[in-house]
Design an enzyme around this catalytic site. Structure first.
Site, short mmCIF file in Angstrom:
data_model
loop_
_atom_site.label_atom_id
_atom_site.label_comp_id
_atom_site.label_asym_id
_atom_site.label_seq_id
_atom_site.Cartn_x
_atom_site.Cartn_y
_atom_site.Cartn_z
N LYS A 1 0.82 -1.21 0.00
CA LYS A 1 0.00 0.00 0.00
C LYS A 1 0.86 1.27 0.00
O LYS A 1 0.44 2.29 -0.53
CB LYS A 1 -0.92 0.03 1.23
CG LYS A 1 -1.80 -1.19 1.42
CD LYS A 1 -2.91 -1.28 0.41
CE LYS A 1 -3.98 -2.29 0.78
NZ LYS A 1 -3.54 -3.68 0.96
C1 LIG Z 1 -4.18 -4.80 0.58
C2 LIG Z 1 -3.39 -6.06 0.54
C3 LIG Z 1 -3.71 -7.09 -0.37
C4 LIG Z 1 -4.89 -7.02 -1.29
O1 LIG Z 1 -4.75 -6.03 -2.27
P1 LIG Z 1 -6.01 -5.50 -3.08
O2 LIG Z 1 -5.50 -4.36 -3.88
O3 LIG Z 1 -7.01 -5.07 -2.04
O4 LIG Z 1 -6.51 -6.63 -3.89
C5 LIG Z 1 -2.89 -8.21 -0.41
N1 LIG Z 1 -1.84 -8.32 0.44
C6 LIG Z 1 -1.52 -7.37 1.32
C7 LIG Z 1 -0.37 -7.57 2.23
C8 LIG Z 1 -2.28 -6.20 1.40
O5 LIG Z 1 -1.96 -5.25 2.28
#
Ligand SMILES: *Cc1c(COP(=O)(O)O)cnc(C)c1O
Length: 468
Positions: A112
């Site tokens: 993120k």
């Molecule tokens: C947010 C997240 C995901 C999922 O990603 P999306 O964009 O919501 O599909 C997978 N792994 C981790 C560690 C995340 O923080």
């Protein structure tokens, strides 16, 4: 560059308008009116660029000059300068034909940060230019919240209120949010699931007077700017592996469908991405959809990969819009029925178009631990549970042509989920030095029931400075 709503009933906006609005007024998601397409020569010209330069050049395709490329480059350098790896998002070979794209070297140790650090810069820039302030509200299953908090802490024009499901995030995830004691940061633990949190955020946005009064804004993956900021790392990896002159495949551990959608966008911009593999834990709505056109909500069950404990993948609406030939009325009707009936009626031909490109793979908690163990044993690679699901999905669904490498999105640092990694391998991965005292820091949060009125009251209390 103009952006339109997937539901067709909101005014078109430019990039900065979409950044500040998050969700469209009609409840839809913003999409570019048309896709920027790069020629093979243009893609080749991007090979070998440092990550911030690549990011600025590709983001500029979506901003239509505001911000311009020089401003984007300054922001990208600031956003990625604090990362714990000089390559920003290093690509590591894990076995023949399978590569880990490490997206977890940012301040909160999950992918993120790749988008959110840039978003913090973008918000600051646009708000300062306009002399405005916003209240960012967001729902998190763990990683979005801390990434948003890190990106916005101490920024004067922004208040941040993050909802997380009480007791359903890992301790590291919770502490990364609740130990930020800046006066513009507020954490609410909701007595419910992540989907409840997401519904509360959507309800706040659909409450027009409240939305106006608080000047609400979103940094969830429904915000187009986040999707746009996730495109460059797929390009970075694909170019390193020989694109546009060699096809690649991508495997993404998926929750809200934002990350894998960014890979789809990279493909739409002309990168030869042959296949998109979606990894799921037991919350497998997307895998069921791909296997049998069964997009039905079944309730959320906790797993070892909590950032994927999601049943309603918000960003799927963007793919749906494309699968339905950009028919906004049909998209709106489909989403209304999904909401009302808990099952999404996707026409058979649209579903077939999806399955021609996307492959789904579901992995249990036991399978996830086994995969972490296997990666450690065979490749001396420590993977967190989310990344492990992406790896297993890649091996199960890689293209038959072994000349096509698979890029696995490594979405979290193993130290973010130390219990699972230790259980699988006997090794407890240490936090990087900058986070080593996380367990000693003071926490601050408010626990509230899953109820709109009380949540809105809390947001109003926190955002009072905006109204003043
Ligand atoms: C947010 C997240 C995901 C999922 O990603 P999306 O964009 O919501 O599909 C997978 N792994 C981790 C560690 C995340 O923080």
């Amino acid at each position: 560059m103009r952006y339109v709503s997937t539901r067709g009933d909101a005014p078109a906006r430019d990039f900065e308008g979409v950044l500040l609005a998050g969700l469209a007024e009609d409840g839809g998601l913003f999409m570019p009116e048309s896709w920027p397409l790069l020629s093979a020569a243009e893609w080749r010209g991007l090979r070998g660029l440092p990550y911030p330069e690549l990011a600025a050049q590709l983001m500029a395709r979506f901003t239509g000059g505001a911000p311009d490329e020089a401003t984007l480059l300054r922001m990208a350098r600031a956003a990625y300068g604090g990362f714990g790896h000089a390559a920003t998002a290093p690509l590591v070979q894990v076995e023949p034909g399978i590569f880990s794209l490490e997206l977890f070297h940012g301040p909160t140790l999950a992918f993120k940060d790749m988008a959110m650090q840039l978003l913090g810069q973008l918000f600051d820039h646009v708000l300062e230019k306009r002399g405005e302030r916003v209240t960012i509200v967001g729902a998190t299953s763990g990683d979005t919240g801390s990434a948003a908090i890190e990106a916005c802490r101490d920024r004067g024009a922004i208040d941040v209120v993050i909802l997380h499901p009480e007791g359903r995030t890992s301790e590291v995830q919770r502490r990364q949010m609740t130990t930020v004691l800046s006066s513009n940061i507020h954490n609410i633990a909701v007595q419910g699931s992540f989907d409840d949190c997401q519904d509360l955020v959507k309800a706040m946005f659909n409450d027009a007077p409240f939305r106006q009064e608080m000047r609400l804004s979103a940094v969830n993956s429904i915000n187009w700017a986040r999707i746009a900021a996730q495109v460059p790392y797929y390009a970075y990896a694909a170019l390193a592996l020989g694109a546009p002159d060699r096809p690649v495949a991508v495997s993404v551990p998926t929750g809200n469908f934002g990350n894998v959608l960014a890979a789809w966008v990279a493909r739409r911009m002309g990168l030869p991405i042959e296949r998109l593999i979606i990894g799921a834990n037991r919350n497998d709505i997307l895998a069921r959809f791909l296997a049998a056109n069964d997009m039905s909500v079944q309730g959320v069950a906790p797993s070892l990969s909590p950032s994927m404990d999601i049943q309603v993948s918000s960003n799927f609406e963007r793919l749906l819009f494309e699968l339905l030939g950009r028919d906004a009325a049909a998209t709106a009707a489909t989403m209304r029925r999904f909401r009302a009936e808990g099952r999404m009626p996707v026409p058979d031909d649209a579903w077939r178009r999806a399955t021609a490109l996307f492959h789904g793979h579901t992995l249990s908690d036991e399978g996830t631990l086994e995969e972490i163990r296997r990666l450690h044993r065979d490749s001396a690679y420590l993977a967190d549970p989310h990344t492990a699901i992406g790896m297993a999905a890649a091996r199960a669904h890689r293209p038959e042509d072994r000349g096509i490498p698979v890029i696995v999105a490594a979405t979290a640092h193993p130290a973010k989920f130390p219990d699972a990694v230790e259980k699988a391998t006997g090794i407890r991965p240490p936090l990087p030095p900058r986070l080593a005292d996380l367990y000693q820091r003071e926490e601050r949060l408010t626990v509230l029931p899953n109820e709109l009125e009380g949540i809105e009251a809390a947001v109003r209390g926190h955002a009072r400075r905006n109204a003043a």
